[in-house]
Write a protein that holds these residues in place. Sequence first.
Motif, mmCIF file in Angstrom:
data_model
loop_
_atom_site.group_PDB
_atom_site.id
_atom_site.type_symbol
_atom_site.label_atom_id
_atom_site.label_comp_id
_atom_site.label_asym_id
_atom_site.label_seq_id
_atom_site.Cartn_x
_atom_site.Cartn_y
_atom_site.Cartn_z
ATOM 1 N N UNK A 60 0.848 -1.197 0.000
ATOM 2 C CA UNK A 60 0.000 0.000 0.000
ATOM 3 C C UNK A 60 0.882 1.244 0.000
ATOM 4 N N UNK A 61 0.254 2.361 -0.284
ATOM 5 C CA UNK A 61 0.907 3.666 -0.206
ATOM 6 C C UNK A 61 0.268 4.447 0.920
ATOM 7 N N UNK A 62 1.071 4.973 1.834
ATOM 8 C CA UNK A 62 0.494 5.683 2.978
ATOM 9 C C UNK A 62 0.131 7.114 2.613
ATOM 10 N N UNK A 63 -0.392 7.851 3.588
ATOM 11 C CA UNK A 63 -0.897 9.204 3.328
ATOM 12 C C UNK A 63 0.213 10.181 2.941
ATOM 13 N N UNK A 64 1.461 9.831 3.255
ATOM 14 C CA UNK A 64 2.592 10.693 2.895
ATOM 15 C C UNK A 64 3.202 10.322 1.552
ATOM 16 N N UNK A 65 2.616 9.310 0.889
ATOM 17 C CA UNK A 65 3.134 8.899 -0.403
ATOM 18 C C UNK A 65 4.206 7.827 -0.344
ATOM 19 N N UNK A 66 4.471 7.291 0.843
ATOM 20 C CA UNK A 66 5.480 6.242 0.995
ATOM 21 C C UNK A 66 4.876 4.876 0.673
#
Length: 396
Positions: free
Chosen positions: A144-150
């Motif tokens: 997945x991609x987190x809310x910070x784009x990581x």
Amino acid sequence: MSERKIHTTQVAIMGAGPAGLMLSHLLHLAGIESTVVEIRSRRDISHTIRAGILEAGSVDLLVDSGVDNVLRNGHEHEGTEFRVNGEGHRIDFKGLAGSSVWLYPQNEVFDDLAARREADAGDVRYECSDTQITDVTGKPRITFTDSAGQDWELRAEILVGADGSRSYCRSQIPESDRTRYFNEYPFAWFGILTEAPRSAPELIYANSAHGFALISQRTDTMQRMYFQCDPTTNPADWSEDQIWEQLRLRVNGNGFALKEGPIVDKVVLPFRSFVNTPMRHGNLFLAGDAAHTVPPTGAKGLNLALHDVKLLFESLDSYFKSGSTALLDTYSDRALDRVWKAQYFSYWMTTLLHTVPGEQNHAFFRARQLGELRSLLESEHGRAYVAECYTGWQGK
């Protein structure tokens, strides 16, 4: 695209609603690691208004685990009222079943659990995107991609799908390995939120020739009310006068009148019955709406989810502490035993109290329905059955 980071945990949980957070909280208390992945924001979940009746067992689960705002901010209900053609009949939960229920909105349960996981430094990832699941029969992995784009790869021993009625986790079970049971109802609920004092100290379930209504509460000054409508109804087409007229027709009578006020929200809520079996596939376990949904008439949705979580936590605790898979292997069957009891009660309450549109020989159906209601309400055993089911089959 960022370089993907790898994180390892014992239990990965998809979904940060009350079920997912409750499981994460219980696992934390037992010293078991978990990571929760959620596509929605914390604010969006908090502002999703859902049902608000907690069985005694659900309250015990929250309070015993240290999440006890329900005792301060909730309202204990020792009974409820069935109104039939304007005549009230109280069902005494406390006297008949020895238990109460608590009025406490689901979004407040979420807020309490979210705050507790934050205070305990719980690993809860909101606003995730591009979620993919692999190897649910082996060592589950979630990318997945987190809310910070990581970008992340989450590796776990166990994956729990607590991701709601549109569950992505459920779709990972091959069609050949599961059975889906489904029933759609020919009516919906027109729900309103109104600025008004409480009309009654407890919930009112109303049956009338004009259809069903439910009078619930939120606070001393804000109330939730519902009435039966067609699923295609557009709430924007209804004026406040039309809404109150329908509620009066279904509830008022014999000296009782609703307390009315400005309507600040209105929505139409279709509903259905659904069960996915089994609730396990390999190392993927389903809980709550990901595995089953019920019509709201019996107030069972959140309570079933919390009961799933209780059983699943006990199973995971046994597995990680002793290495035994005995409880995990029987989780699905044990959870489904209660699910089908709740499905029956919810379906029965729904057909007992709603007017079925287009019913062949409607006059017979209506007369038969009234006969059933009289048989139920005039019998202590009948009232006791409602009390036992509604409060949650305590000790069973």
